[in-house]
Write a protein that holds these residues in place. Sequence first.
Motif, PDB file in Angstrom:
ATOM      1  N   ALA A   5     -37.579  44.987  43.966  1.00  0.00           N
ATOM      2  CA  ALA A   5     -37.861  45.982  45.007  1.00  0.00           C
ATOM      3  C   ALA A   5     -37.784  45.340  46.385  1.00  0.00           C
ATOM      4  CB  ALA A   5     -39.246  46.587  44.812  1.00  0.00           C
ATOM      5  N   ASN A   6     -37.396  46.144  47.358  1.00  0.00           N
ATOM      6  CA  ASN A   6     -37.522  45.760  48.752  1.00  0.00           C
ATOM      7  C   ASN A   6     -38.950  46.119  49.173  1.00  0.00           C
ATOM      8  OD1 ASN A   6     -34.793  45.245  48.555  1.00  0.00           O
ATOM      9  ND2 ASN A   6     -34.161  47.083  49.649  1.00  0.00           N
ATOM     10  N   ALA A   7     -39.755  45.124  49.478  1.00  0.00           N
ATOM     11  CA  ALA A   7     -41.169  45.360  49.775  1.00  0.00           C
ATOM     12  C   ALA A   7     -41.617  44.439  50.890  1.00  0.00           C
ATOM     13  CB  ALA A   7     -42.019  45.137  48.520  1.00  0.00           C
ATOM     14  N   ASP A   8     -42.189  45.022  51.937  1.00  0.00           N
ATOM     15  CA  ASP A   8     -42.576  44.257  53.122  1.00  0.00           C
ATOM     16  C   ASP A   8     -44.084  44.165  53.311  1.00  0.00           C
ATOM     17  OD1 ASP A   8     -39.798  44.414  53.613  1.00  0.00           O
ATOM     18  OD2 ASP A   8     -40.080  46.300  54.692  1.00  0.00           O
ATOM     19  N   ASP A  12     -46.430  48.188  49.528  1.00  0.00           N
ATOM     20  CA  ASP A  12     -45.102  48.267  48.912  1.00  0.00           C
ATOM     21  C   ASP A  12     -45.065  47.442  47.622  1.00  0.00           C
ATOM     22  OD1 ASP A  12     -44.125  49.836  50.962  1.00  0.00           O
ATOM     23  OD2 ASP A  12     -43.170  48.186  52.033  1.00  0.00           O
ATOM     24  N   ALA A  13     -45.653  46.255  47.669  1.00  0.00           N
ATOM     25  CA  ALA A  13     -45.625  45.372  46.501  1.00  0.00           C
ATOM     26  C   ALA A  13     -46.358  45.999  45.320  1.00  0.00           C
ATOM     27  CB  ALA A  13     -46.234  44.017  46.859  1.00  0.00           C
ATOM     28  N   THR A  15     -46.841  49.203  44.802  1.00  0.00           N
ATOM     29  CA  THR A  15     -46.032  50.337  44.341  1.00  0.00           C
ATOM     30  C   THR A  15     -44.874  49.843  43.488  1.00  0.00           C
ATOM     31  OG1 THR A  15     -46.597  51.582  46.347  1.00  0.00           O
ATOM     32  CG2 THR A  15     -44.677  52.329  45.097  1.00  0.00           C
ATOM     33  N   ALA A  16     -44.237  48.769  43.923  1.00  0.00           N
ATOM     34  CA  ALA A  16     -43.111  48.209  43.190  1.00  0.00           C
ATOM     35  C   ALA A  16     -43.536  47.774  41.788  1.00  0.00           C
ATOM     36  CB  ALA A  16     -42.534  47.020  43.957  1.00  0.00           C
ATOM     37  N   ILE A  24     -39.658  40.817  43.980  1.00  0.00           N
ATOM     38  CA  ILE A  24     -39.263  41.362  45.281  1.00  0.00           C
ATOM     39  C   ILE A  24     -37.935  40.721  45.662  1.00  0.00           C
ATOM     40  CG2 ILE A  24     -39.795  41.405  47.759  1.00  0.00           C
ATOM     41  CD1 ILE A  24     -42.735  41.644  47.025  1.00  0.00           C
ATOM     42  N   CYS A  27     -38.126  40.823  51.218  1.00  0.00           N
ATOM     43  CA  CYS A  27     -39.344  41.002  52.009  1.00  0.00           C
ATOM     44  C   CYS A  27     -38.956  40.717  53.450  1.00  0.00           C
ATOM     45  CB  CYS A  27     -40.436  40.043  51.543  1.00  0.00           C
ATOM     46  SG  CYS A  27     -41.960  40.168  52.504  1.00  0.00           S
ATOM     47  N   SER A 322     -35.634  50.185  47.305  1.00  0.00           N
ATOM     48  CA  SER A 322     -36.964  50.585  47.750  1.00  0.00           C
ATOM     49  C   SER A 322     -37.854  50.842  46.527  1.00  0.00           C
ATOM     50  CB  SER A 322     -36.889  51.846  48.613  1.00  0.00           C
ATOM     51  OG  SER A 322     -36.506  52.953  47.827  1.00  0.00           O
ATOM     52  N   PRO A 323     -39.169  50.650  46.641  1.00  0.00           N
ATOM     53  CA  PRO A 323     -40.048  50.789  45.472  1.00  0.00           C
ATOM     54  C   PRO A 323     -39.903  52.114  44.743  1.00  0.00           C
ATOM     55  CG  PRO A 323     -41.242  49.759  47.274  1.00  0.00           C
ATOM     56  CD  PRO A 323     -39.911  50.181  47.838  1.00  0.00           C
TER      57      PRO A 323
END
Length: 347
Positions: A5-8, A12-13, A15-16, A24, A27, A322-323
């Motif tokens: 996942a793209n997680a910033d 987000d993390a 959810t992913a 990830i 990030c 995205s998540p």
Amino acid sequence: MRVRANADTPTDARTARRFGAEGIGLCRTEHMFFDADRIVAVREMIMADDTDGRRKALAKLLPMQRRDFVEIFGIMRELPVTIRLLDPPLHEFLPKTEAEMAEVAAATGKDVAAIRHRAAALHEMNPMLGHRGCRLAITYPEIYEMQARAVFEAAVQVTNDAGIAVKPEIMIPLIATKKELDILKALVDRVGGEVAAATGTTVPYLVGTMIELPRAALRAGEIAETAEFFSFGTNDLTQTTLGLSRDDAGSFLGAYQKAGILEQDPFVTIDRDGVGELIQIAAERGRKKRASLKLGICGEHGGDPASIRFCEEVGLDYVSCSPYRVPIARLAAAQTALSRERVETTA
């Protein structure tokens, strides 16, 4: 093929992970800089007249960025986390309003006129092809030094406190030449060594690059002598290959599809004949030089089923999206693998 996942952010993390992401894949550290309690320090760094001034401002950001990584590493646990060091042009962080300029003036001890002049001096006609990504770090290496230190110190803290085998992958964006990567990998390795010596803990890590320029794709063989992984930034690779601005092409892409010039929107589904061939060339040349080279994509295409099929065909290790698109990507990856298995069994 894995799905990351793209997680910033920590949110987000989480959810992913809830949706089954296997790490990830992107990030974006710059997203951590826009918080209200950080943006003034970022602007202080940009407005500094010399290295000492930038280091002073960056010292304020170090503990904040370290906290972000501690939380993200703790959430992702043993799963890999690819961290892209600062990528966007500095102008994105500049004060825009009079109130913001006054705030920065007060923090830096300069008058508003000086802040306004500095902001004007940093203006670029084409910032997305300007002073950004690795080019920032070549000219202002202290920025990446701070970020690398935050990554390593966070990894050490989580390793020691939680007993988690953290797996950071540090990504250098926008390289066009091997020399850029050589210089910045040496910087990251130096900071990693300093943190290991200071803490007594050595954390395993990878240093790689985002392939988002055609030249980097074509020179992938020599770049793989230094890079331990490639992440294809398909958003910018599409822009730089087709000469299209993702922000502006919407006004005519519909007409191009209607006329049969383009079958799909290239920012939704990978352009196989152009961008796709560059990805394939880079994958082949990179792995010829370094057999263990890890390959993935982290652009918006990572959540598109047609693009995922292409990534499976060219042998990428993972896609990142995205998540909330992770379930779609996992299903597409599974269907593609199953279809390929059936073909091989029939043959």
